[in-house]
Scaffold this motif. Sequence first.
Motif, PDB file in Angstrom:
ATOM      1  N   ALA A  85       0.887  -1.339   0.186  1.00  0.00           N
ATOM      2  CA  ALA A  85      -0.395  -0.253  -0.027  1.00  0.00           C
ATOM      3  C   ALA A  85       0.742   1.047  -0.479  1.00  0.00           C
ATOM      4  N   ALA A  86       0.836   2.165  -0.959  1.00  0.00           N
ATOM      5  CA  ALA A  86       1.500   3.459  -0.843  1.00  0.00           C
ATOM      6  C   ALA A  86       0.951   4.461  -0.860  1.00  0.00           C
ATOM      7  N   GLY A  87       1.076   5.776  -0.149  1.00  0.00           N
ATOM      8  CA  GLY A  87       0.825   7.007  -1.274  1.00  0.00           C
ATOM      9  C   GLY A  87       0.901   7.469  -2.527  1.00  0.00           C
ATOM     10  N   PHE A 132       3.177   9.285   8.834  1.00  0.00           N
ATOM     11  CA  PHE A 132       3.082   9.358   7.722  1.00  0.00           C
ATOM     12  C   PHE A 132       3.931  10.526   7.952  1.00  0.00           C
ATOM     13  N   GLU A 133       3.933  10.945   5.806  1.00  0.00           N
ATOM     14  CA  GLU A 133       4.966  12.154   5.829  1.00  0.00           C
ATOM     15  C   GLU A 133       4.772  13.587   6.649  1.00  0.00           C
ATOM     16  N   VAL A 176       5.067   6.853  -2.409  1.00  0.00           N
ATOM     17  CA  VAL A 176       5.785   6.462  -1.169  1.00  0.00           C
ATOM     18  C   VAL A 176       5.185   5.892  -0.255  1.00  0.00           C
ATOM     19  N   GLY A 177       6.071   4.750   0.388  1.00  0.00           N
ATOM     20  CA  GLY A 177       5.711   3.664   1.624  1.00  0.00           C
ATOM     21  C   GLY A 177       6.442   3.630   2.001  1.00  0.00           C
ATOM     22  N   MET A 178       6.300   2.309   2.780  1.00  0.00           N
ATOM     23  CA  MET A 178       7.810   1.862   4.585  1.00  0.00           C
ATOM     24  C   MET A 178       7.636   0.336   4.488  1.00  0.00           C
ATOM     25  N   THR A 192      -3.336   4.013  -2.099  1.00  0.00           N
ATOM     26  CA  THR A 192      -4.668   4.168  -0.617  1.00  0.00           C
ATOM     27  C   THR A 192      -4.376   5.506  -0.432  1.00  0.00           C
ATOM     28  N   ASP A 193      -3.673   6.378  -1.049  1.00  0.00           N
ATOM     29  CA  ASP A 193      -4.526   7.895  -0.795  1.00  0.00           C
ATOM     30  C   ASP A 193      -3.510   9.233  -1.041  1.00  0.00           C
ATOM     31  N   ALA A 234      -1.434  11.683  -1.176  1.00  0.00           N
ATOM     32  CA  ALA A 234      -0.040  12.044  -0.128  1.00  0.00           C
ATOM     33  C   ALA A 234       0.795  13.358  -1.409  1.00  0.00           C
ATOM     34  N   LEU A 254      -4.461  11.563   7.789  1.00  0.00           N
ATOM     35  CA  LEU A 254      -4.485  10.515   7.305  1.00  0.00           C
ATOM     36  C   LEU A 254      -4.555   8.699   8.304  1.00  0.00           C
ATOM     37  N   VAL A 287      -6.011   2.821   5.330  1.00  0.00           N
ATOM     38  CA  VAL A 287      -4.995   2.901   3.692  1.00  0.00           C
ATOM     39  C   VAL A 287      -5.010   0.919   3.777  1.00  0.00           C
TER      40      VAL A 287
HETATM   41  N1  HPA Z   1       2.873   7.329   3.255  1.00  0.00           N
HETATM   42  C1  HPA Z   1       3.697   6.282   4.092  1.00  0.00           C
HETATM   43  N2  HPA Z   1       3.314   5.255   3.779  1.00  0.00           N
HETATM   44  C2  HPA Z   1       1.685   4.609   2.835  1.00  0.00           C
HETATM   45  C3  HPA Z   1       1.070   5.544   2.993  1.00  0.00           C
HETATM   46  C4  HPA Z   1       0.923   7.593   2.812  1.00  0.00           C
HETATM   47  O1  HPA Z   1       0.856   8.109   2.255  1.00  0.00           O
HETATM   48  N3  HPA Z   1      -0.425   5.487   2.430  1.00  0.00           N
HETATM   49  C5  HPA Z   1       0.050   3.887   2.213  1.00  0.00           C
HETATM   50  N4  HPA Z   1       1.198   3.690   3.190  1.00  0.00           N
END
Ligand code: HPA
Length: 277
Positions: free
Chosen positions: A118-120, A197-198, A214-216, A239-240, A242, A250, A255
Amino acid sequence: MTGDIKRYVERVNEATAYLKGKIEKTPEFCIVLGSGLQVIADSVENQKRISYKDIPEFPVSTAPGHKGELIFGTLNGKEVVLMNGRFHYYEGYHMRDVTFGIRVMQQLGTKYIFLTNAAGGLNPDFEVGRPMIISDHINMMGDNPLIGPNVDDWGPRFPDMSNAYDKSLRELAKQVASELNIPVYEGVYVAVAGPNFETPAELRMFRALGADAVGMSTVPEVIAAAHGGMKLLAVSAITDRAVPDDLKPLTGEEVLEVANKTGRMIAKILAEMVKKL
Ligand code: HPA
């Protein structure tokens, strides 16, 4: 080799030996399920689940939305194994434990690694709820799973990263997505350590550096897989948004919810790819 790395290799070998005793055929594909992406498991038949806690030396995952089991089975008639539950750096694991599962797959002889996450979406043109095929990455985690003595049997000291996100697999993913009428993006993933989150300033910086999402997670596994010479595809669920100018508060739950929906699309793409490869 120093004691630490020697012990690590032994641990990977122990876990691999245990799994070899439990399965009849080597899985050709490993699919790592990202946060909220368990739906991908629904399409796998003849499932045989092995809990991480029953595998000698295997780490145990703690992140929400991560179960902690390997699911062996068939997908479109091909042998696959799903890693249901991954290890994140923000959980406090050493980078070598974050990539433990990838090393076990390498030792098992798995040919393809498909990573999901999952990433922003940093790219302002990205719509939430769509998949992004990762074309490249920027490692902002401040760590690396290959730090320390090199395991020469596993790969070179200075691994090449020019095709870490295998071009032919990306082309196939795009072709399959188009056939299935699933809109996908392709772009650069920046990995942060998390778990927060950032900040808006960080998001502005990552965008300026050329990142689209961006993700972790994911980047440590990609580095280990590239080191091990494995063919890899990675797909994010966006998922969102950013995007600093319209950033809304968020939560991790949001997410997971969007990831779940996007996961259905990603599952279809991966299943079709497995069939064609
Ligand atoms: N930032 C970092 N990791 C994430 C994000 C995000 O916006 N959404 C899902 N994982």
